[in-house]
Design an enzyme around this catalytic site. Sequence first.
Site, PDB file in Angstrom:
ATOM      1  CG  PHE A  93      -0.520   0.559   2.424  1.00  9.35           C
ATOM      2  CD1 PHE A  93       0.566  -0.030   3.337  1.00  9.35           C
ATOM      3  CD2 PHE A  93      -0.846   2.000   2.768  1.00  9.35           C
ATOM      4  CE1 PHE A  93       0.800   0.569   4.447  1.00  9.35           C
ATOM      5  CE2 PHE A  93      -0.266   2.520   3.985  1.00  9.35           C
ATOM      6  CZ  PHE A  93       0.746   1.622   4.828  1.00  9.35           C
ATOM      7  CE  LYS A  94       5.333   1.286   4.591  1.00  9.96           C
ATOM      8  NZ  LYS A  94       4.961   0.321   4.827  1.00  9.96           N
TER       9      LYS A  94
END
Length: 469
Positions: A111-112
Amino acid sequence: MRYISTRGRAPELAFDEVLLSGLARDGGLYVPAEWPQFSADDLVSMKSLSYNDLAFKVIHPFVGGTIDDDALKAIIARAYSTFEGGEVAPLINIGDDIHLMELFHGPTLAFKDVAMQMLGGLFDHVLQARGEHITIVGATSGDTGSAAIEACRDKDTLDIFMLHPEGRVSEVQRRQMTTVLADNVHNVAIRGTFDDCQDLVKAMFNDTPFRDRHHLSAVNSINWARVMAQIVYYFHAALHLGAPEREVSFTVPTGNFGNVFAGYAAMKMGVPVKKFIVAANANDILARFFDTGEMRTDAVVPTLSPSMDIQISSNFERLLFDMMGRDGARVESTLTTFRKEGSFRVDQGMLETVREKFDAARYDDKETTETIRTLYEENGMLIDPHTAVGLAAAKAKHDHDGTPMVVLATAHPAKFPDAVEAATGVRPELPERMSDLYEREERSVTTDNSLDAIERLVDDTLGAEAAAS
Ligand SMILES: *Cc1c(COP(=O)(O)O)cnc(C)c1O
């Protein structure tokens, strides 16, 4: 929009300054002076927007005129064109009113990327406008480094040096960094541990002549722009599941508290949220805090969900600031006590107020493995260990009162293939576009764990580049 420090003593800044400075000069974190507001009518009108158009609406007030509208739209479009099928945050209904929000379709499968891809474009735009060049240095034990490298690659306005401990990151994680062959990307394997890498980065920042010579900067999780980009998918999920008419709950697998703080920000802006469930692995300092009101550090233990193996959650300071009525002096004295004594406690009233919206749960590796196995047996779906910690917490804390529960799926199962295979007997495959990762050429240099060695490497690399151009 102006930004203020959580410790109250740094100058107020505009968005572009906050973007480039990261930490405030008084040691605090920047937060918006006030939360932009979206009414129920505004939310209704946002329901039909594409992800990129929604991102523009949500981010626009935070940028506060420092970037013009067309440029901001272009930055958003470019950031999310790197996502598989252009989908940033698809929702998967797994039954029982539980929805997985898949945030791992970006270039490094975690998700980063959602925030980092935006950050790279924002940095590039602001630096170009100012005619400046910066050198980003960072240390990584895995996910953050590869996301930062993908976000910064091929940008003329910056160079990035990413330090990782030689032989101590997983093969997928290493290859995701070292196979990026862009001229401005410099992977450095350090003969040492992750802590050694972090110490080297700190030492480079503390060497003022060196820092000034190369215009050092960082892309760590305390950068406000990363939180800002993450707010968007909370709006997206809530709007798809019935907001503003219906409340939604979120379960967030948590390490530095950045992701869940973005959810809190969305709520402050008008998204109707019933509850946030903070999901932790055996490193459960936050879960203990929400249970007892006491924050107390403990030793970090390695788990199957390494990106949550954290004892001090840097972004928690932003929530603490609001809990303490935005009293910077109080935040500062509380965190000074924390640093000295390894613990602090908030009063009962404060704990009760925060518990109206936050609850927490913790799961060990055995429960994580069981959660992965059970979902596979019931739905045929593979999830990664971080997502599994979230799903376990969501199941335990779900009210079954018709409020949808969204679990943030933070990594692709193929990023942690050993844990997934151990749980299910199935080895998750890398997506097609990455299936040749194990054959791609790698590039990195190895140096000793010494400040002198790493600084010489940076000087030589950038000096040679300057001479060539
Ligand atoms: C970074 C990370 C987390 C934790 O996110 P925070 O914003 O630090 O709370 C959870 N899962 C994965 C896969 C991560 O990479």
